[in-house]
Write a protein that holds these residues in place. Structure first.
Motif, PDB file in Angstrom:
ATOM      1  N   LEU A   1      37.776  37.671  37.421  1.00 55.20           N
ATOM      2  CA  LEU A   1      39.032  36.497  38.117  1.00 55.20           C
ATOM      3  C   LEU A   1      38.917  36.641  39.433  1.00 55.20           C
ATOM      4  O   LEU A   1      39.197  35.590  39.987  1.00 55.20           O
ATOM      5  CB  LEU A   1      39.975  36.634  37.148  1.00 55.20           C
ATOM      6  N   GLU A   2      39.006  37.846  40.080  1.00 58.89           N
ATOM      7  CA  GLU A   2      39.443  37.875  41.442  1.00 58.89           C
ATOM      8  C   GLU A   2      37.911  37.758  42.364  1.00 58.89           C
ATOM      9  O   GLU A   2      38.051  37.759  43.456  1.00 58.89           O
ATOM     10  CB  GLU A   2      40.098  39.177  41.769  1.00 58.89           C
ATOM     11  N   GLY A   3      37.022  37.632  41.740  1.00 57.31           N
ATOM     12  CA  GLY A   3      35.682  37.709  42.380  1.00 57.31           C
ATOM     13  C   GLY A   3      35.315  39.084  42.912  1.00 57.31           C
ATOM     14  O   GLY A   3      34.593  38.885  43.925  1.00 57.31           O
ATOM     15  N   GLY A   4      35.718  40.115  42.185  1.00 52.88           N
ATOM     16  CA  GLY A   4      35.504  41.347  42.791  1.00 52.88           C
ATOM     17  C   GLY A   4      34.284  42.068  42.370  1.00 52.88           C
ATOM     18  O   GLY A   4      33.623  41.513  41.481  1.00 52.88           O
ATOM     19  N   ALA A   5      33.883  43.324  42.869  1.00 53.18           N
ATOM     20  CA  ALA A   5      32.677  44.053  42.494  1.00 53.18           C
ATOM     21  C   ALA A   5      33.090  44.767  41.404  1.00 53.18           C
ATOM     22  O   ALA A   5      32.268  45.273  40.642  1.00 53.18           O
ATOM     23  CB  ALA A   5      32.087  44.646  43.731  1.00 53.18           C
ATOM     24  N   ASP A   6      34.275  45.215  41.540  1.00 56.52           N
ATOM     25  CA  ASP A   6      34.669  46.420  40.613  1.00 56.52           C
ATOM     26  C   ASP A   6      36.472  46.296  40.550  1.00 56.52           C
ATOM     27  O   ASP A   6      36.898  45.743  41.259  1.00 56.52           O
ATOM     28  CB  ASP A   6      34.281  47.783  40.986  1.00 56.52           C
ATOM     29  N   ALA A   7      36.850  46.967  39.369  1.00 53.91           N
ATOM     30  CA  ALA A   7      38.344  46.966  39.382  1.00 53.91           C
ATOM     31  C   ALA A   7      38.646  48.380  38.447  1.00 53.91           C
ATOM     32  O   ALA A   7      37.878  48.837  37.847  1.00 53.91           O
ATOM     33  CB  ALA A   7      38.731  45.759  38.448  1.00 53.91           C
ATOM     34  N   LEU A   8      40.003  48.577  38.726  1.00 49.45           N
ATOM     35  CA  LEU A   8      40.541  49.980  38.042  1.00 49.45           C
ATOM     36  C   LEU A   8      41.883  49.468  37.691  1.00 49.45           C
ATOM     37  O   LEU A   8      42.759  49.017  38.626  1.00 49.45           O
ATOM     38  CB  LEU A   8      40.467  51.013  39.161  1.00 49.45           C
ATOM     39  N   VAL A   9      42.157  49.486  36.421  1.00 48.66           N
ATOM     40  CA  VAL A   9      43.546  49.334  35.857  1.00 48.66           C
ATOM     41  C   VAL A   9      44.145  50.888  35.720  1.00 48.66           C
ATOM     42  O   VAL A   9      43.800  51.813  35.591  1.00 48.66           O
ATOM     43  CB  VAL A   9      43.653  48.617  34.584  1.00 48.66           C
ATOM     44  N   VAL A  10      45.570  50.572  36.087  1.00 50.44           N
ATOM     45  CA  VAL A  10      46.503  51.852  36.089  1.00 50.44           C
ATOM     46  C   VAL A  10      47.641  51.412  35.524  1.00 50.44           C
ATOM     47  O   VAL A  10      47.787  50.407  35.023  1.00 50.44           O
ATOM     48  CB  VAL A  10      46.627  52.466  37.543  1.00 50.44           C
ATOM     49  N   GLY A  11      48.585  52.299  35.552  1.00 49.20           N
ATOM     50  CA  GLY A  11      49.913  52.218  34.711  1.00 49.20           C
ATOM     51  C   GLY A  11      50.856  51.349  35.059  1.00 49.20           C
ATOM     52  O   GLY A  11      51.825  50.912  34.360  1.00 49.20           O
TER      53      GLY A  11
END
Length: 457
Positions: free
Chosen positions: A99-109
């Motif tokens: 959705l953001e057009g990014g290469a990678d994502a990391l979710v956190v708390g």
């Protein structure tokens, strides 16, 4: 060595479903289609589940010793421990990256954890952070107090609309620029491309907090930003039920760059590491080295884990993001225009208004709407604000935003209470200012509620 306590010499990657279309292919679809389908788990981990299941497991079994060794060596994909990755959180990461057009994502708390993780992946003692002065108070306190204890220096740019104001405060040790795409609470629009140009001319990344805009209204990576963070607790989740944060990393930034003196700007990424057997994160992961370092060396070490249940709740919210944001923005713009004309109101800050200093930037960057958060300053000062809040019925009095329910708070006595009077004035927070987060209720009902409250004020 255990997965619980050690950073593996490997960098075990979350399993990527064999049939998952890459982000580049998903980009051919419209936003609403992507928010429902992007990154869907069609591979063996999900067994074809139509809705991503909640994987409530701290760790994951290895088929045999060879598989365990391969995952720890980085030679095989797979899950090791939920502090690093989990199938439920990985599904959310894939969708938000798309959705953001990014290469990678990391979710956190939490959103605060996202900002901390993103910046501690870039900064170390002796480095300098340059940030907009128009920030959420939690971010400002994190930078000026907590980061200071780590030996990280910070300056705040008062006129964040002026690229020259950013350039004047750059130092040789500046390693990141940080700003909000839509500021809280004044709804000021960042000139992302201009500030990104300042950052890149200095060889450093621009990190943008896109919480109030969401990728439905603005995708900062498309305008030159390098990293995007969100408090997923707000509009992404949308229902006020879950805390969460996300770091989305773009493409193209040179994480191995050197400064004018020949020293690496980000030695933690480009220099050999004993933890990695003498290799560097850049050697192992190339363009993805910052994302991998943030996941394994920052988030996994500091431990701001997003629970699989909260990841599930956020993903459920994301699937209706565009529908909610369209209603949020439409109602907020209507109410802002009406409030600006009301005799009890001194000022309304919302970029949809022609009176807003951000109006032209909003026309450029936010064609779908200027967001749901606005600052309303009442003529009667703090007593009027108190009476106004006490008379509201549909607007819930609480320190939150981005909910389907409309919310109200008095910043001067709550979120900005620890700022000096001069700092509050600069931020547009006056004694009579209230912050409204406009929900998805019928706008006629919200207008009637506000009218009653203004009469009481």
């Amino acid at each position: 060595m255990t997965a619980q306590t050690a950073t593996p010499r490997s960098l075990p990657r979350p399993t990527q479903p064999a049939l998952l279309p890459p982000v580049a292919r998903e980009a051919r679809y419209g936003f609403t289609t992507q928010q429902v389908h992007a990154g869907a788990d069609t591979g063996p981990v999900g067994h074809g589940d139509r809705v991503a299941p909640i994987h409530v497991s701290a760790g994951f079994r290895f088929e045999d010793p060879d598989t365990a060794a391969a995952r720890f060596s980085g030679e095989a994909d797979g899950f090791v421990y939920s502090r690093i990755a989990n199938p439920t959180t990985a599904a959310l990461e894939r969708r938000l990256a798309a959705l953001e057009g990014g290469a990678d994502a990391l979710v956190v708390g939490s959103g605060q954890a996202a900002i901390t993780t993103a910046l501690l992946g870039l900064l170390q003692s002796g480095d300098h952070l340059l940030a907009s002065d128009h920030l959420y108070e939690g971010s400002r306190g994190l930078f000026s107090e907590n980061f200071a204890r780590f030996g990280i220096e910070v300056d705040f740019v008062e006129d964040h609309a002026d690229p020259a104001a950013w350039r004047r405060l750059l130092r040789p040790t500046t390693r990141a620029l940080f700003a909000e795409s839509l500021s809280n609470p004044r709804n000021e629009v960042l000139d992302v491309a201009a500030v990104a140009g300042v950052a890149h001319a200095h060889g450093v990344p621009l990190v943008v907090d896109n919480t109030l805009a969401t990728p439905y209204l603005l995708r900062p990576l498309e305008h030159g930003a390098d990293v995007v963070v969100h408090s997923a607790s707000k509009f992404l989740s949308g229902h006020g039920t879950a805390l969460g944060g996300v770091v989305v990393v773009g493409r193209g930034f040179d994480w191995g760059a050197h400064d004018d003196g020949g020293a690496p700007r980000f030695p933690q990424l480009s220099e050999p590491s004993a933890v990695l057997g003498g290799r560097s994160w850049a050697d192992l992961h190339g363009e993805r080295c910052y994302a991998e370092h943030a996941r394994h060396h920052v988030a996994a070490r500091f431990g701001p884990v997003l629970s699989p249940f909260n990841a599930f709740l956020v993903q459920q919210g994301v699937e209706t993001l565009s529908l909610r944001m369209a209603q949020h923005c439409r109602s907020a713009a209507l109410l802002a225009a009406w409030l600006e004309r009301h005799p009890a109101v001194e000022r309304v800050d919302h970029a949809s208004l022609a009176s807003s200093p951000s109006h032209q930037r909003a026309r450029r960057y936010l064609p779908r709407g200027s967001g749901a958060v606005l600052a309303v300053t009442l003529r009667g000062g703090a007593p009027a604000a108190r009476r106004f809040i006490g008379a509201l019925e549909l607007f819930s009095h609480m320190t939150h935003l981005g909910d389907v329910r409309s919310l109200v708070v008095h910043p001067a006595s709550t979120t900005h209470a620890h700022r000096t009077e001069a700092e509050r004035e600069r931020a547009g927070v006056h004694p009579g200012t209230v912050r409204l987060s406009v929900g998805i209720e019928d706008v006629e009902d919200l207008q009637a509620d506000l009218r009653r409250a203004l009469d009481a004020a």
